[in-house]
Design a protein around this motif. Structure first.
Motif, PDB file in Angstrom:
ATOM      1  N   SER A 200     -15.196  -8.841 -46.641  1.00 36.88           N
ATOM      2  CA  SER A 200     -14.051  -8.617 -47.513  1.00 36.88           C
ATOM      3  C   SER A 200     -13.884  -7.153 -47.862  1.00 36.88           C
ATOM      4  CB  SER A 200     -14.246  -9.416 -48.821  1.00 36.88           C
ATOM      5  OG  SER A 200     -13.258  -9.117 -49.760  1.00 36.88           O
ATOM      6  N   SER A 201     -12.675  -6.784 -48.252  1.00 32.94           N
ATOM      7  CA  SER A 201     -12.468  -5.505 -48.921  1.00 32.94           C
ATOM      8  C   SER A 201     -13.170  -5.573 -50.272  1.00 32.94           C
ATOM      9  CB  SER A 201     -10.970  -5.241 -49.139  1.00 32.94           C
ATOM     10  OG  SER A 201     -10.285  -5.182 -47.919  1.00 32.94           O
ATOM     11  N   ILE A 202     -13.796  -4.480 -50.675  1.00 29.06           N
ATOM     12  CA  ILE A 202     -14.551  -4.485 -51.940  1.00 29.06           C
ATOM     13  C   ILE A 202     -13.628  -3.978 -53.044  1.00 29.06           C
ATOM     14  CG2 ILE A 202     -16.750  -3.906 -53.019  1.00 29.06           C
ATOM     15  CD1 ILE A 202     -17.021  -5.332 -50.335  1.00 29.06           C
ATOM     16  N   ILE A 203     -12.707  -4.835 -53.470  1.00 26.42           N
ATOM     17  CA  ILE A 203     -11.746  -4.511 -54.520  1.00 26.42           C
ATOM     18  C   ILE A 203     -11.800  -5.611 -55.576  1.00 26.42           C
ATOM     19  CG2 ILE A 203     -10.224  -3.172 -53.034  1.00 26.42           C
ATOM     20  CD1 ILE A 203      -8.466  -5.634 -52.683  1.00 26.42           C
ATOM     21  N   SER A 204     -11.183  -5.363 -56.731  1.00 30.70           N
ATOM     22  CA  SER A 204     -11.404  -6.226 -57.887  1.00 30.70           C
ATOM     23  C   SER A 204     -10.986  -7.677 -57.651  1.00 30.70           C
ATOM     24  CB  SER A 204     -10.691  -5.657 -59.114  1.00 30.70           C
ATOM     25  OG  SER A 204      -9.294  -5.578 -58.903  1.00 30.70           O
ATOM     26  N   VAL A 229     -20.218  -7.323 -46.213  1.00 36.55           N
ATOM     27  CA  VAL A 229     -19.623  -6.563 -45.112  1.00 36.55           C
ATOM     28  C   VAL A 229     -18.197  -6.172 -45.505  1.00 36.55           C
ATOM     29  CG1 VAL A 229     -18.983  -6.565 -42.672  1.00 36.55           C
ATOM     30  CG2 VAL A 229     -21.028  -7.811 -43.433  1.00 36.55           C
ATOM     31  N   GLY A 230     -17.967  -4.871 -45.609  1.00 34.63           N
ATOM     32  CA  GLY A 230     -16.653  -4.378 -45.995  1.00 34.63           C
ATOM     33  C   GLY A 230     -16.778  -3.130 -46.841  1.00 34.63           C
ATOM     34  N   ASP A 231     -15.641  -2.531 -47.140  1.00 35.52           N
ATOM     35  CA  ASP A 231     -15.618  -1.277 -47.883  1.00 35.52           C
ATOM     36  C   ASP A 231     -14.536  -1.361 -48.951  1.00 35.52           C
ATOM     37  OD1 ASP A 231     -16.209   1.282 -48.622  1.00 35.52           O
ATOM     38  OD2 ASP A 231     -15.322   2.248 -46.872  1.00 35.52           O
ATOM     39  N   GLY A 232     -14.593  -0.461 -49.908  1.00 35.45           N
ATOM     40  CA  GLY A 232     -13.579  -0.439 -50.955  1.00 35.45           C
ATOM     41  C   GLY A 232     -14.052   0.331 -52.160  1.00 35.45           C
ATOM     42  N   GLU A 233     -13.183   0.466 -53.138  1.00 34.13           N
ATOM     43  CA  GLU A 233     -13.429   1.338 -54.282  1.00 34.13           C
ATOM     44  C   GLU A 233     -14.591   0.885 -55.162  1.00 34.13           C
ATOM     45  OE1 GLU A 233     -10.057  -0.736 -57.183  1.00 34.13           O
ATOM     46  OE2 GLU A 233      -9.534   1.004 -55.960  1.00 34.13           O
ATOM     47  N   LEU A 234     -14.978  -0.387 -55.091  1.00 35.63           N
ATOM     48  CA  LEU A 234     -16.059  -0.897 -55.940  1.00 35.63           C
ATOM     49  C   LEU A 234     -17.414  -0.928 -55.236  1.00 35.63           C
ATOM     50  CD1 LEU A 234     -14.239  -3.895 -57.701  1.00 35.63           C
ATOM     51  CD2 LEU A 234     -14.404  -1.512 -58.443  1.00 35.63           C
ATOM     52  N   LEU A 235     -17.464  -0.496 -53.988  1.00 34.93           N
ATOM     53  CA  LEU A 235     -18.696  -0.630 -53.208  1.00 34.93           C
ATOM     54  C   LEU A 235     -19.860   0.138 -53.828  1.00 34.93           C
ATOM     55  CD1 LEU A 235     -20.261  -1.603 -50.746  1.00 34.93           C
ATOM     56  CD2 LEU A 235     -19.334   0.335 -49.452  1.00 34.93           C
ATOM     57  N   ASP A 236     -19.654   1.403 -54.158  1.00 35.41           N
ATOM     58  CA  ASP A 236     -20.752   2.209 -54.691  1.00 35.41           C
ATOM     59  C   ASP A 236     -21.282   1.644 -56.005  1.00 35.41           C
ATOM     60  OD1 ASP A 236     -20.588   3.924 -52.546  1.00 35.41           O
ATOM     61  OD2 ASP A 236     -19.358   5.410 -53.569  1.00 35.41           O
ATOM     62  N   GLY A 237     -20.387   1.179 -56.864  1.00 36.50           N
ATOM     63  CA  GLY A 237     -20.811   0.597 -58.133  1.00 36.50           C
ATOM     64  C   GLY A 237     -21.638  -0.659 -57.942  1.00 36.50           C
ATOM     65  N   LEU A 238     -21.243  -1.504 -57.000  1.00 32.95           N
ATOM     66  CA  LEU A 238     -22.000  -2.723 -56.725  1.00 32.95           C
ATOM     67  C   LEU A 238     -23.369  -2.410 -56.132  1.00 32.95           C
ATOM     68  CD1 LEU A 238     -19.201  -5.054 -55.285  1.00 32.95           C
ATOM     69  CD2 LEU A 238     -20.357  -5.291 -57.484  1.00 32.95           C
ATOM     70  N   PHE A 250     -25.903  -4.387 -48.384  1.00 32.69           N
ATOM     71  CA  PHE A 250     -24.548  -3.843 -48.291  1.00 32.69           C
ATOM     72  C   PHE A 250     -24.394  -3.142 -46.940  1.00 32.69           C
ATOM     73  CE2 PHE A 250     -25.243  -4.322 -52.811  1.00 32.69           C
ATOM     74  CZ  PHE A 250     -24.019  -4.811 -53.255  1.00 32.69           C
ATOM     75  N   VAL A 251     -23.641  -3.754 -46.070  1.00 30.75           N
ATOM     76  CA  VAL A 251     -23.457  -3.241 -44.712  1.00 30.75           C
ATOM     77  C   VAL A 251     -22.374  -2.162 -44.686  1.00 30.75           C
ATOM     78  CG1 VAL A 251     -22.779  -3.859 -42.352  1.00 30.75           C
ATOM     79  CG2 VAL A 251     -24.175  -5.439 -43.718  1.00 30.75           C
ATOM     80  N   GLY A 252     -21.364  -2.289 -45.545  1.00 36.81           N
ATOM     81  CA  GLY A 252     -20.205  -1.404 -45.490  1.00 36.81           C
ATOM     82  C   GLY A 252     -19.252  -1.862 -44.399  1.00 36.81           C
ATOM     83  N   LYS A 253     -18.400  -0.966 -43.977  1.00 36.16           N
ATOM     84  CA  LYS A 253     -17.463  -1.301 -42.901  1.00 36.16           C
ATOM     85  C   LYS A 253     -18.178  -1.145 -41.565  1.00 36.16           C
ATOM     86  CE  LYS A 253     -12.868  -0.706 -43.484  1.00 36.16           C
ATOM     87  NZ  LYS A 253     -11.566  -0.018 -43.603  1.00 36.16           N
ATOM     88  N   PRO A 277      -6.528 -15.947 -45.886  1.00 35.28           N
ATOM     89  CA  PRO A 277      -7.643 -15.041 -45.603  1.00 35.28           C
ATOM     90  C   PRO A 277      -8.089 -14.981 -44.145  1.00 35.28           C
ATOM     91  CG  PRO A 277      -8.372 -16.946 -46.851  1.00 35.28           C
ATOM     92  CD  PRO A 277      -6.886 -17.004 -46.827  1.00 35.28           C
ATOM     93  N   ASN A 278      -7.919 -13.804 -43.552  1.00 33.23           N
ATOM     94  CA  ASN A 278      -8.319 -13.560 -42.177  1.00 33.23           C
ATOM     95  C   ASN A 278      -9.825 -13.761 -42.001  1.00 33.23           C
ATOM     96  OD1 ASN A 278      -7.285 -12.460 -39.527  1.00 33.23           O
ATOM     97  ND2 ASN A 278      -8.892 -10.967 -39.906  1.00 33.23           N
ATOM     98  N   SER A 279     -10.610 -13.299 -42.984  1.00 33.44           N
ATOM     99  CA  SER A 279     -12.065 -13.401 -42.869  1.00 33.44           C
ATOM    100  C   SER A 279     -12.525 -14.856 -42.852  1.00 33.44           C
ATOM    101  CB  SER A 279     -12.750 -12.643 -44.021  1.00 33.44           C
ATOM    102  OG  SER A 279     -12.325 -13.142 -45.270  1.00 33.44           O
TER     103      SER A 279
END
Length: 362
Positions: A200-204, A229-238, A250-253, A277-279
Motif C-alpha cells: 500500500s501507499s503509506i498515507i493516512s 511494502v510501499g512508500d509515502g509520507e508516513l513511512l519514516d514515522g512508522l 519495512f521494505v519501502g517501494k 484496491p489494485n493491491s
C-alpha cells in the motif's frame, strides 16, 4: 485509425498507472494511442520506461506547478489535440481531469474521466486543508461537467451517487489485474509460511498503523513476519514507532512486489477508503488470503468471487488481532483460481473500455 490521448499528471509506480496501462494495451489493438503527462517524472520508480517498452508514445508538457497547470494546461492540451488530430481524451487524476475538461470545451473532443478514488476522502487525507479544498473544488467542477465519468468499482459509483446528484450519469467499469503477470511459482500459497503483507501507499487513509498493531497484538505474530511494502509520507514515522519489532519489516517501494507476495500467505488491508484496491487484486491473483477492513470496496471483490477471506470492523484493532488468531493453520486457499475465472482481470476491463470508446467516437 482514430487517436486516443491519455492524460495523467505523471507516471509513478502505483495502482492507477498500472490500471491505465492495462487499458492502453487493450486500446492499442484498435486505436492509435499516446500518453501526455503534465509534469516531469520525480519518482525513481516511475513506470514511464515500462509504458515505452510496451510501445506507448509518451510525451510531457513540462508544466512547472499546480497553478501553472491550471492556467496554461487547458490551452496546451487543446493545441496538442488539434495538432495531433485526437479523437478522444481519457484522463485520470484531479489536475488532469480539470484541465482536460477545460480543453474539451475549447475543442469539443469527447472526454472520459476514470475516477479511482472518492475525492473528498482522498484529497483531505493527503493535503493540507487549503490545498485540499481547492483541489476538491476543481475536481468536482470537472466531474460535474464531464459527460463520460467511469468509476472503477460498483461501490465507488454508489458512494458518488449517494453524495452527489450529478453522479447519476456516471457508470462503472471494475478494475482488473494481469493474472498472467502475477502467477504462482512452485511455492504454492498453501505451502507458504504464515507471513503477512501490507501492500500500500503509506498515507493516512490506508491506516497502516492499524494493520501493524493488530498483527503485533496477535499471538501468531511471535512466529510470523509482517512485510510493509510501499512508500509515502508516513513511512519514516512508522519506522520509528515500530523500530523495536524485528518481525515488522519495512521494505519501502520495490520493483519486485511479486517476490514478497510469493513469500506470504496472508494479505492485510486496514484501508478506510478505496476505489477498487489494485493491491487486493494482485494478492488474490497470487493466492493470498485477505484479512481486510469491511469497507464496501474490499467486500465488492471478495464477495463477488466467493473468496476465502476474513474481515473486521475498521478501527477495531482488538477484533483484527483476534481475527488473525482465529484462522486455522490448515486453511486452504483457492483464491487464485477464483480471481482468474472472474470479471476482475485486465483483459475483461480492457474490452469494456474499448466498447465505451467505440460507442462514443464511432
Amino acid at each position: 485509425m482514430k487517436k486516443i490521448l491519455f492524460v495523467l499528471s505523471d507516471l509513478p509506480k502505483i495502482g492507477p498507472t498500472n490500471q491505465t496501462l492495462y487499458i492502453i494495451k487493450a486500446a492499442m489493438k484498435k486505436y492509435e494511442v499516446s500518453v501526455l503527462t503534465l509534469f516531469d517524472e520525480t519518482d525513481c520508480y516511475s513506470v514511464k520506461d515500462n509504458y515505452i517498452a510496451n510501445g506507448v508514445k509518451v510525451e510531457c508538457l513540462h508544466l512547472e506547478s499546480f497553478i501553472n497547470a491550471i492556467i496554461k494546461g487547458p490551452k496546451k492540451i487543446a493545441e496538442y489535440i488539434k495538432n495531433n488530430k485526437v479523437s478522444l481524451i481519457h484522463s485520470y487524476g484531479t489536475i488532469a481531469d480539470y484541465i482536460c475538461e477545460k480543453a474539451h470545451t475549447k475543442t469539443n473532443i469527447p472526454h472520459i474521466i476514470s475516477l479511482r478514488v472518492f475525492p473528498k476522502e482522498d484529497l483531505f487525507s493527503r493535503m493540507n486543508f487549503i490545498k485540499a479544498w481547492i483541489a476538491y473544488s476543481i475536481h468536482l467542477s470537472a466531474l460535474k461537467k464531464c459527460k463520460h465519468v467511469v468509476a472503477c468499482s460498483k461501490s465507488l459509483l454508489g458512494l458518488m451517487r449517494d453524495k452527489y446528484g450529478f453522479a447519476k450519469k456516471f457508470i462503472y467499469i471494475q478494475n482488473g489485474v494481469d493474472v498472467d503477470k502475477y502467477s504462482l511459482d512452485s511455492n504454492s500459497c498453501n505451502n507458504r509460511d504464515n507471513n503477512y503483507i501490507c501492500l500500500s501507499s503509506i498515507i493516512s487513509r490506508k491506516r497502516i498503523h492499524e494493520s501493524i498493531e493488530g498483527f503485533l497484538k496477535s499471538n501468531i505474530s511471535k512466529n510470523s513476519i509482517l512485510y510493509i511494502v510501499g512508500d509515502g509520507e508516513l513511512l519514516d514515522g512508522l519506522k520509528m514507532q515500530f523500530n523495536e519489532y524485528k518481525n515488522v519489516i519495512f521494505v519501502g517501494k520495490t520493483n519486485d512486489v511479486q517476490k514478497y507476495l510469493n513469500s506470504c500467505k496472508y494479505f492485510i488491508s486496514s484501508s478506510e477508503s478505496e476505489g477498487l484496491p489494485n493491491s487486493l487484486l494482485e494478492a488474490l491473483s497470487m493466492g493470498l488470503i485477505p484479512i481486510v477492513s469491511s469497507i464496501p470496496q474490499h467486500l465488492e471483490v471478495l464477495e463477488e468471487i466467493n473468496a476465502v477471506y476474513y474481515s473486521y470492523v475498521l478501527g477495531n484493532v482488538d477484533e483484527l488481532s483476534k481475527t488473525i488468531d482465529s484462522i486455522p493453520d490448515d486453511i486452504i486457499s483457492n483464491n487464485r483460481e477464483r480471481i482468474v475465472s472472474s470479471s476482475f482481470n485486465s483483459t475483461n476491463m480492457g474490452k469494456k473500455y474499448i466498447d465505451l470508446y467505440s460507442e462514443i467516437i464511432e
